[in-house]
Design an enzyme around this catalytic site. Structure first.
Site, short mmCIF file in Angstrom:
data_model
loop_
_atom_site.label_atom_id
_atom_site.label_comp_id
_atom_site.label_asym_id
_atom_site.label_seq_id
_atom_site.Cartn_x
_atom_site.Cartn_y
_atom_site.Cartn_z
N CYS A 153 0.84 -1.20 0.00
CA CYS A 153 0.00 0.00 0.00
C CYS A 153 0.88 1.25 0.00
CB CYS A 153 -0.95 0.01 1.19
SG CYS A 153 -0.17 -0.07 2.81
N SER A 190 -6.15 -0.13 10.57
CA SER A 190 -6.29 -0.47 9.16
C SER A 190 -5.36 -1.59 8.71
CB SER A 190 -6.03 0.77 8.30
OG SER A 190 -4.65 1.07 8.29
N GLY A 223 -3.89 -5.45 9.26
CA GLY A 223 -4.20 -6.69 9.97
C GLY A 223 -2.98 -7.53 10.25
N GLY A 252 -1.82 -10.19 8.85
CA GLY A 252 -1.02 -10.59 7.69
C GLY A 252 0.12 -9.62 7.45
N ARG A 265 1.23 -7.32 9.60
CA ARG A 265 2.09 -7.21 10.78
C ARG A 265 3.13 -8.31 10.86
NH1 ARG A 265 -0.04 -3.89 14.79
NH2 ARG A 265 -1.84 -2.72 14.05
N ASN A 307 4.60 -9.68 8.42
CA ASN A 307 5.68 -9.54 7.43
C ASN A 307 6.08 -8.08 7.18
OD1 ASN A 307 3.63 -10.64 4.59
ND2 ASN A 307 3.64 -8.70 5.64
N ASN A 313 -5.02 3.49 2.90
CA ASN A 313 -3.98 2.55 2.50
C ASN A 313 -4.57 1.29 1.89
OD1 ASN A 313 -4.75 2.49 5.32
ND2 ASN A 313 -3.43 0.72 5.57
#
Lengths: 346, 305
Positions: B130, B161, B163, B165, B167, B169, B272
């Site tokens: 994003c 905003s 999630g 997933g 966080r 990586n 984003n």
């Protein structure tokens, strides 16, 4: 029970920050010779942990935070050559530094890492704490701006980091906002919430002149590690001056293993001379602590004052109102530009 | 008109916002939502909206791909599992649009290089991140005028905003964005920083772009180029705004952006998500048009043992 009763006989690890947090006050321009000179002095004085990194951690050298005079690789390697007993630590902030940079730091001789996040975002640190443990580093979870969340939420975040493998958890007063009762509540609660084997650390900034007092409160509540900087060289009004903490510790029977007079000499003879101006709780630094703004915002706020004729204090208060957190230096310029437009200064 | 059938992998924040946009598309039709947790709210929501769902991951989808005519899939999970997801679906001739920072396929930032991808025979396209979608157009706007030695972007997103997933990586996120800032943005070297801010009420996405030009910056030309690029991005992200700048200090150009979302799934502060999903849908729509026009035939990719 007096404060003396609570702390006498306690063991404490003093962790020097003047070669990392101090990089902020020196705009990341500490020379290799200065690093080596100061680190060897600290080592000789018995300081067990010495942090060496760009002010914003591994990978922090940037336009946003300021370019380092040397790379972290160069700084860490130079210090590793001269330090005989102390452990060299690094700061590492996911989102700024990468895992490869942490591997590099370990290769160059770092033995400890502070993996840092804002106090509500611990779950971005899982990869990095995991790598720290894999690399055999003393891995610390570093919860920044710890005044900005409820005490219960802070404990939840600490437990996450402990779960990822951190063996020490720090409550970090990045803005120098806290007062002794705030510290007691947080450190005391962490001591209850975390495993007995997990160490607890506290990192203060001296923006309200509370560095030593807060650090003592932390020790009384169960902290095992206290961050401070020789001669207070650190962001904002500086960190808790390490030699002050050492002197107070000695008077109160806290065992630090540090040679007080040697540490005082390092501060006076090696650190003080490198500063253009010693960190002071000036009008703007007090504002950092009073309003709860990340200590490193001081420099760019002062720069914006110079460039646009705005008051740095006004900018800092606006940043606090907007709830800006560590790392958001770009928002200082942005806020200043918007304020300058509103006031017809540009 | 016929529509190209799609699957979404990952019913989290990004996957769900994507779903709402796909439901409005004239050439794409979402038919499957794939997750890994049977109790997932996202899967339940997708089911209510008429999609087939599975909680068995991509393995739960593969046996239905041919019979349901799925031709495009969007991976909105995380970098760790992407390669596996892509391989399994490419084997069935499904074109993969990667919204994770795995970046195993060519990078796509629509206002800059979507047209270039049309000709390439690729079964996997990566949407960078994003932060990349928000900032790389600005880097390109500057590098389009003169040589950029170094570009640095700082993306600030609201805590609500992003999630798990993303966080899990953050490292890949940082590295993929840095590389794309250089490769797609056109700077000799790139760096990306991401900050997650928990302020309440949630902050609107903010992006700052710094470019260091090789020579003295041509202020007029750069300013014009930046404004033109903003208009291009606004065609698919109307909430993309210049807040301050471009300002010039020596060779440093500074651009301060804000991205407001459409509010399809999460409220408007999550610009984003919007820029990511809008860019992904735009990319998929281009491929869908080519398939429908007979200009593109998707072929299964079999990896050699």
């Amino acid at each position: 029970m007096t404060l003396d009763d609570q702390v006498r006989g306690r063991k404490l690890k003093l962790h020097d920050m003047c070669l990392r947090d101090g990089m902020h006050s020196m705009r990341h321009q500490i020379t290799l010779d200065q690093m080596v000179d100061i680190a060897s002095g600290l080592d000789d004085a018995g300081v067990p942990l010495i942090q060496v990194t760009h002010g914003d951690g591994l990978g922090g050298s940037s336009l946003n935070y300021g370019r380092g005079l040397h790379t972290d690789r160069e700084y860490i390697s130079a210090v590793a050559k001269v330090v005989k007993n102390a452990t060299i630590s690094v700061l590492h902030v996911p989102g700024i530094g990468t895992l490869d940079e942490l591997r590099m730091a370990a290769d160059c001789g770092a033995g400890c890492v502070h993996v840092a996040s804002h106090c509500t975002e611990a779950n971005v640190t899982e990869q990095h704490i995991g790598l720290g443990r894999e690399l055999g580093l003393d891995t610390v979870g570093f919860l920044m701006m710890a005044h900005m969340t409820s005490i219960d939420h802070l404990f939840e975040q600490a437990l996450l980091m402990e779960g990822y493998g951190a063996t020490t958890i720090y409550c970090v007063d990045s803005a120098g906002y806290m007062l002794p009762d705030d510290v007691t509540a947080r450190i005391g609660g962490l001591r209850t919430a975390l495993k007995d084997a997990t160490e607890i650390g506290f990192h203060a900034h001296h923006n309200l002149g509370m560095g030593v007092a807060n650090s003592l409160a932390a020790v009384a509540a169960g902290a095992d590690r206290i961050d401070g900087s020789a001669a207070g060289l650190g962001a904002g009004a500086g960190n808790t001056p390490l030699e002050l903490m050492a002197a107070v510790s000695e008077r109160m029977g806290i065992e630090t293993g540090v040679d007080l007079f040697k540490l005082m000499d390092v501060a006076e003879d090696r650190v003080l001379p490198i500063m253009q101006q010693p960190p002071r709780a000036d009008r703007d630094s007090i504002t950092l602590g009073f309003a709860g703004v990340y200590s490193t915002f001081l420099y760019q706020a002062k720069e914006a004052e110079r460039k646009y004729g705005l008051s740095a204090r006004d900018i800092l208060i606006e940043l606090a109102r907007k709830k800006m957190i560590g790392g958001q230096e770009d928002m200082i310029e942005d806020t200043a530009l918007s304020m300058a437009k509103e006031r017809d200064l540009v | 008109m016929d529509k190209i059938k799609c699957a979404i992998i990952g019913p989290g924040n990004i996957g769900t916002d994507l779903l709402y946009k796909l439901l409005r598309s004239e050439v794409l039709e979402p038919v499957w939502m794939v997750g890994i947790e049977s109790g997932s709210e996202g899967l339940a929501r997708a089911k209510e909206l008429g999609l087939k769902t599975t909680a068995e991951g991509v393995d739960g989808l593969v046996s239905h791909v041919i019979e349901d005519g799925v031709q495009i899939a969007f991976d909105a999970t995380s970098a760790y599992v992407h390669a596996d997801n892509s391989r399994k679906l490419n084997e069935l001739g499904v074109l993969m649009i990667d919204l994770t920072p795995a970046a195993i396929g060519p990078l796509c930032v629509p206002p800059i290089n979507l047209k270039d991808l049309a000709g390439r025979k690729t079964m996997n396209v990566n949407m960078v991140t994003c932060a990349g979608q928000a900032t790389i157009p600005m880097v390109a706007a500057v590098s389009g005028v003169q040589e950029v030695e170094y570009a640095e972007i700082i993306a600030t997103v609201a805590s609500k905003s992003i999630g798990m997933g993303t966080r899990k990586n953050i490292d890949e996120f940082t590295r993929t964005t840095s590389a794309a800032v250089a490769e797609v943005g056109g700077a000799a070297k790139g760096k990306a920083i991401v900050i997650v801010n928990p302020a309440e009420p949630p902050l609107m996405m903010r992006d700052t772009v710094y470019c260091e030009t090789v020579d003295e910056p041509d202020q007029k030309a750069i300013t014009a180029s930046v404004h033109e690029m903003i208009l291009r991005v606004q065609q698919y992200v109307p909430g993309y705004q210049l807040k301050n700048g471009p300002t010039f200090e020596g060779r440093k150009v500074s651009i301060f952006l804000e991205v407001e979302g459409l509010g399809d799934f999460l409220p408007k502060y999550a610009g984003n998500l919007d820029i990511m999903t809008a860019a992904s849908v735009r990319t998929a729509e281009m491929f869908a048009h080519d398939i429908l026009d007979g200009q593109l035939e998707l072929e299964p990719v079999m990896e050699n043992a």
